[in-house]
Write an enzyme that holds these catalytic residues in place. Structure first.
Site, PDB file in Angstrom:
ATOM      1  N   HIS A  99       7.487   1.785  11.255  1.00  0.00           N
ATOM      2  CA  HIS A  99       8.087   2.811  11.002  1.00  0.00           C
ATOM      3  C   HIS A  99       7.250   4.128  11.325  1.00  0.00           C
ATOM      4  CE1 HIS A  99       9.184   6.263   8.235  1.00  0.00           C
ATOM      5  NE2 HIS A  99      10.744   5.705   8.003  1.00  0.00           N
ATOM      6  N   LEU A 155       0.716  -1.100   0.026  1.00  0.00           N
ATOM      7  CA  LEU A 155       0.152  -0.106  -0.055  1.00  0.00           C
ATOM      8  C   LEU A 155       0.774   1.183   0.268  1.00  0.00           C
ATOM      9  CD1 LEU A 155      -3.226   0.509   2.108  1.00  0.00           C
ATOM     10  CD2 LEU A 155      -1.382   2.380   1.783  1.00  0.00           C
TER      11      LEU A 155
END
Length: 337
Positions: free
Chosen positions: A231, A127
């Site tokens: 992240h 994505l």
């Protein structure tokens, strides 16, 4: 502006390549390599073209199109059965407890064990949303459109879904986790290993990665701190996955230590709550804000719209019907936004 999710085609190569250059590394499923992306699009076309329902190791690539301009502004992917062409490797965090009678001391250590536990799962991944479009819920549209695709092609997917989140990458584009483990054995930087994996696959991991468990306590503090953490740009994605019913079960990526999220396919909220019915009307003025999808395989399309469930049927708004290229009597899948 009007946006629709649709099947990717070979004509989307340049758009995907331009977006791949914006990922910042650590994004294996969208490498900035034209040959790799071309192969991925060919494989996706083959998956969309196959009509049989048996599960095979396939990749479906979807894109987000701005229908006003024709520009592709995002993408996502679905993998029907990981670990079939080559083993799907993960590290699993396990514990080992040992006791010394002489010292009267019990020690519990955490280990990273290289496993293939997740082979055969289906995966949602790849994505990416163009930085200029990260507003208006388009990330949610891309992410959740995958579940309506799965719901409408359920026999092509397994009973468990996984999603890998990118781990912590430092300012140099390196990975503290990789530097502490993989980098010791491969003589490659994280970026080099990540790029090699994206283009050639991870068989080199099977060839060279040590098979014995790694004691987490023996890693650097920098590496220990990032294990299982997403992240910063992936924190919202992790919350979205948790809202869908995914959970972190101690599996981490072998490259950057990012978390792998897992969920039973039929219990993912956007699949379990999806409504399937024929369109009764395409002139709905007001209704529930929803994601609405129609079409099979190559013809799959998904967009935001308004719906009103009427038993086994559903009414939708005119714009959604136009974006989906459908009319009364056509079948749609929908889920509340």
């Amino acid at each position: 502006m009007s946006f629709v999710i649709r099947a990717a085609t070979a004509q989307d190569l340049q758009h995907l390549y331009e977006m791949a250059k914006l990922t910042g590394g650590g994004f294996t499923n969208l490498p900035p390599d034209r040959n790799a992306l071309t192969t991925k699009l060919k494989n996706s076309d083959a998956a969309f073209s196959r009509t049989a329902d048996e599960i095979e190791a396939e990749t479906f690539v979807l894109v987000l199109e701005d229908t006003d301009t024709g520009a592709v502004r995002g993408t996502c992917q679905l993998f029907t059965a990981v670990g079939q062409a080559w083993p799907f490797y993960s590290y699993r965090i396990t514990t080992l407890t040992q006791h010394s009678q002489e010292l009267k001391r019990t020690i519990t250590a955490e280990l990273l064990s290289l496993v293939n536990d997740l082979g055969g799962c289906s995966e949602v991944g790849g994505l990416f949303l163009h930085p200029g479009q990260r507003a208006g819920g388009l990330g949610m549209l891309i992410a959740r459109s995958r579940y309506l695709f799965i719901a409408s092609h359920r026999k092509r997917f397994g009973n468990k879904l996984l999603a890998e989140l990118r781990g912590i990458i430092d300012e140099r584009g390196g990975s503290p986790f990789w530097d502490a483990i993989g980098g010791k054995f491969f003589g490659m930087s994280f970026q080099e290993a990540d790029e090699f994996n994206a283009i050639h696959g991870n068989q080199f991991i099977a060839d060279l990665m040590p098979k014995h468990p790694v004691y987490i306590a023996m890693l650097s503090e920098e590496a220990r701190k990032v294990i299982g953490l997403p992240h910063p740009s992936g924190r919202a994605a992790m919350r979205m996955l948790e809202n869908e019913g995914y959970s972190y079960q101690g599996y981490v990526d072998i490259f950057d230590g990012g978390p792998t999220m897992l969920a039973p396919t039929n219990k993912v909220r956007s699949i379990a709550d999806a409504h399937h019915g024929a369109v009764e009307s395409t002139t709905l003025d007001k209704g529930e804000k929803s994601l609405i999808a129609a079409g099979h395989l190559h013809n799959f399309r998904c967009c935001f719209g308004a719906r009103e469930v009427r038993g086994d049927a559903v009414a939708i708004d005119a714009q959604a019907a136009d974006l989906l290229q459908i009319g009364e009597g056509d079948a749609v899948w929908s889920v509340l936004r």
